[in-house]
Design an enzyme around this catalytic site. Sequence first.
Site, PDB file in Angstrom:
ATOM      1  CG  ASP A   1       2.169  -1.224  10.260  1.00 54.87           C
ATOM      2  OD1 ASP A   1       2.101  -1.937   9.243  1.00 54.87           O
ATOM      3  OD2 ASP A   1       1.204  -1.046  11.028  1.00 54.87           O
TER       4      ASP A   1
ATOM      5  CB  CYS B   1       0.687  -3.158  13.992  1.00 51.99           C
ATOM      6  SG  CYS B   1      -0.679  -2.024  13.622  1.00 51.99           S
TER       7      CYS B   1
ATOM      8  CG  HIS C   1      -5.555   4.002   8.319  1.00 52.45           C
ATOM      9  ND1 HIS C   1      -6.187   2.814   8.634  1.00 52.45           N
ATOM     10  CD2 HIS C   1      -4.605   4.177   9.278  1.00 52.45           C
ATOM     11  CE1 HIS C   1      -5.639   2.311   9.733  1.00 52.45           C
ATOM     12  NE2 HIS C   1      -4.676   3.106  10.133  1.00 52.45           N
TER      13      HIS C   1
ATOM     14  CE  LYS D   1      -0.751  -3.620   9.582  1.00 54.78           C
ATOM     15  NZ  LYS D   1      -1.168  -2.412  10.299  1.00 54.78           N
TER      16      LYS D   1
END
Length: 234
Positions: free
Chosen positions: A38, A181, A78, A136
């Site tokens: 990320d 994460c 998202h 994800k």
Amino acid sequence: MKRRHFVSIFPLSLAAPLSLAVSNKIKPSSNSALLVVDVQNCFVKGGTLPVQHGEEVVPVINRLALLFDNVVITQDWHSPAHISFASSHADGHPFKQVQLSYGQQVLWPDHCIQGTPDADLVSSLHVPKAKLIIRKGYHQNIDSYSAFREADHTTGTGLTGYLQEHKINQVFISGLATDFCVAWTAIDARSLGFDTYVIEDATRAINLNGSLEVAWKKMASAGIHRIQSGDLVG
Ligand code: VGL
Ligand code: ZN
């Protein structure tokens, strides 16, 4: 603290033509992978959920990535109105804890929405050998901190199979954020049987109500190694 011992096989009185360097540096092999978690605009300065000093991981990761044959990137990705967004809940506000069907969830500001510049990888991240990007958190009603499985602890991302197919049994984790994460990815990696390392100075934390200390404790008791980028050599 790192030590380097030089063990001479000749008496000290002779100029030793040969010495063996014994050190505790780690050299990645073809069975090792670097996971870059990320490193996206949303999590650095100017993003929607900035992690303090998040951008500082970039040069560290750029250097580390050259030491690995196998590099996997993850992207928080998202859907709009995702369940992890405070704005999706009637009485939600960012950083509030709520109970959802799959467990406790921290509510976040809207962040890393699919296809927006905020969700792009940081442009100075230079990881040319990365072969796989795992996205994800795209299921509307389930969050996914871990690169391996979603927060229901059931739905897989496919990463386990990818690593197994490439005979990878050792993973080194970098990126954002240490206590969310990165930690969830590390704990899943370890529980799936991977020899697991978190490279501390290649991560930065959100640290919500002491979450960083809790995360390091959980990782230590799971048998995850905590190392620094300088411990790795090519
Ligand atoms: C993350 C909070 C929400 C992370 C992702 O990448 O650590 N944290 N979504
Ligand atoms: Zn997220």
